[in-house]
Scaffold this motif. Structure first.
Motif, PDB file in Angstrom:
ATOM      1  N   SER A 199       0.845  -1.202   0.000  1.00 51.68           N
ATOM      2  CA  SER A 199       0.000   0.000   0.000  1.00 51.68           C
ATOM      3  C   SER A 199       0.876   1.246   0.000  1.00 51.68           C
ATOM      4  CB  SER A 199      -0.903   0.007   1.235  1.00 51.68           C
ATOM      5  OG  SER A 199      -0.121   0.196   2.414  1.00 51.68           O
ATOM      6  N   SER A 200       0.279   2.375  -0.361  1.00 58.42           N
ATOM      7  CA  SER A 200       1.059   3.623  -0.405  1.00 58.42           C
ATOM      8  C   SER A 200       1.530   4.004   0.996  1.00 58.42           C
ATOM      9  CB  SER A 200       0.228   4.750  -1.014  1.00 58.42           C
ATOM     10  OG  SER A 200      -0.937   4.987  -0.231  1.00 58.42           O
ATOM     11  N   GLY A 201       0.693   3.724   2.007  1.00 57.63           N
ATOM     12  CA  GLY A 201       1.078   4.037   3.384  1.00 57.63           C
ATOM     13  C   GLY A 201       2.290   3.246   3.834  1.00 57.63           C
ATOM     14  N   ALA A 202       2.314   1.958   3.494  1.00 57.87           N
ATOM     15  CA  ALA A 202       3.460   1.112   3.850  1.00 57.87           C
ATOM     16  C   ALA A 202       4.710   1.575   3.108  1.00 57.87           C
ATOM     17  CB  ALA A 202       3.159  -0.346   3.532  1.00 57.87           C
ATOM     18  N   ARG A 203       4.558   1.914   1.840  1.00 57.63           N
ATOM     19  CA  ARG A 203       5.716   2.372   1.050  1.00 57.63           C
ATOM     20  C   ARG A 203       6.319   3.650   1.644  1.00 57.63           C
ATOM     21  NH1 ARG A 203       4.874   1.342  -5.425  1.00 57.63           N
ATOM     22  NH2 ARG A 203       3.790  -0.653  -5.282  1.00 57.63           N
ATOM     23  N   LYS A 204       5.466   4.574   2.015  1.00 58.26           N
ATOM     24  CA  LYS A 204       5.959   5.842   2.568  1.00 58.26           C
ATOM     25  C   LYS A 204       6.724   5.621   3.868  1.00 58.26           C
ATOM     26  CE  LYS A 204       2.330   8.745   0.534  1.00 58.26           C
ATOM     27  NZ  LYS A 204       1.086   9.513   0.795  1.00 58.26           N
ATOM     28  N   LEU A 205       6.179   4.750   4.727  1.00 57.73           N
ATOM     29  CA  LEU A 205       6.846   4.501   6.003  1.00 57.73           C
ATOM     30  C   LEU A 205       8.175   3.792   5.794  1.00 57.73           C
ATOM     31  CD1 LEU A 205       7.006   4.501   9.052  1.00 57.73           C
ATOM     32  CD2 LEU A 205       5.582   2.442   9.093  1.00 57.73           C
ATOM     33  N   ILE A 206       8.179   2.732   4.992  1.00 56.72           N
ATOM     34  CA  ILE A 206       9.412   1.980   4.762  1.00 56.72           C
ATOM     35  C   ILE A 206      10.463   2.864   4.105  1.00 56.72           C
ATOM     36  CG2 ILE A 206      10.442   0.028   3.501  1.00 56.72           C
ATOM     37  CD1 ILE A 206       7.768  -1.463   3.928  1.00 56.72           C
TER      38      ILE A 206
END
Length: 337
Positions: free
Chosen positions: A238-245
């Motif tokens: 997800s975009s949220g996971a990508r941003k955090l990682i």
């Protein structure tokens, strides 16, 4: 069912099956004689420890585990010593390694990966608040208990404040290559907290992808990719996971996201329930010197007994196959700050 068996008794514990064995230690399952509770006992040979000049390392490992009393860290229950052995009594964790779960079923769902990441960050952030830095975080060192909760193990490479040099940094290049932070590779000094956070980012990627972000056939090629934070995104992230990682796998430790900032991240906050425990628990390190002391005052006796025993749950667990607790008994040699 009854049988005749030779039992070894150490203090108030009956020793059972060997769970694993390394160069300097072995781990056995054991039963508390009064409560019947199962524990894992790490048994170290004093002569080998002295011969290889590992006394300070063992003291450091024990100190570390005493300092981090957290629900998501394997708990050290007590330390005992005889004339020839040191016995480290640990919480008995039965769910195996998180690594094996991924190897068996492949990538985890985003919801399940996030749950483990919640627990990992909770525990790592607490360790850092106690000035303990793990330095070898990876799925193989993350065990699961009977309820499926995370338990960080293997503090053999951990660092305490007294290992920092005058510049306030650590300088030992250590850890597992695929999980190690770029600044550790550069050998110019690094913060234990930011280096651990990088490893947490790699772990989150592995949980969600089912494979490593950085993997190359040679160490040089691997380190080049790590240094540049060069990796690709699976389509299902997800975009949220990508941003955090992306913020965790920032090759610049000065701008890398901190644990406090992760706790404010929207993707992380979804479903997050912080661990509840006594954060101010008193810890005594007074018995560390006594385990290497020649005085017999506090020494325990290891004795063998032959007697009929009933085949109960303890016996069945002792005879069970396939339980891998290798991360509890492999002691690293020659580690310094």
């Amino acid at each position: 069912m009854t049988s005749t068996a030779e039992r070894t008794r150490v203090g108030k514990y009956d020793l059972g099956k060997t769970l694993g064995e390394g160069t300097f230690a072995k781990v056995k399952v054991a039963k508390h004689l009064d409560t019947g509770a199962l524990v894992a006992i790490k048994i170290l040979d004093k002569e080998k420890i002295l011969k290889h000049r590992m006394v300070e390392q063992i003291k450091r490992e024990i100190s570390t585990m005493k300092l981090v009393k957290h629900p998501y860290v394997v708990q050290l229950l007590e330390v005992m010593a005889s004339r020839t052995k040191i016995y480290i009594v640990l919480e008995y964790v039965t769910g195996g390694e998180l690594f094996n779960k991924i190897a068996k079923q492949g990538r985890l769902s985003e919801t399940e990966a996030r749950k483990y990441f919640h627990q990992l960050i909770d525990a790592v952030d607490y360790c850092h608040s106690r000035q303990v830095f793990h330095r070898d975080l990876k799925p193989e060192n993350l065990l699961l208990d009977a309820e499926g909760n995370l338990k960080i193990s293997d503090f053999g490479l951990s660092a305490l404040p007294q290992q920092f040099r005058e510049d306030g940094l650590l300088h030992t290049t250590c850890g597992t290559p695929n999980y190690v932070a770029p600044e550790v590779i550069m050998d110019k000094g690094y913060s234990g907290a930011t280096a651990d956070m990088w490893s947490c980012g790699v772990i989150l990627y592995v949980l969600m992808a089912g494979y490593l972000p950085f993997e190359e056939p040679t160490i040089l090629a691997l380190y080049k990719k790590i240094y540049r934070a060069q990796f690709s995104w699976p389509s299902w992230f997800s975009s949220g996971a990508r941003k955090l990682i992306s913020r965790i796998l920032d090759p610049n430790p000065r701008t890398r996201i901190t644990a406090a900032q992760i706790h404010e991240n929207d993707w992380f906050k979804k479903g997050y329930n912080p661990a509840k425990f006594d954060r101010e628990a008193n810890v005594s390190l007074d018995d560390l010197d006594s385990i290497f002391n020649e005085s017999t005052e506090h020494m325990i006796i290891e004795k063998k007994e032959t007697k009929p025993v009933a085949m109960n749950a303890f016996e069945l667990i002792s005879l069970s196959q396939g339980l891998n607790l290798s991360s509890l008994f492999e002691t690293k040699e020659g580690i310094s700050a």
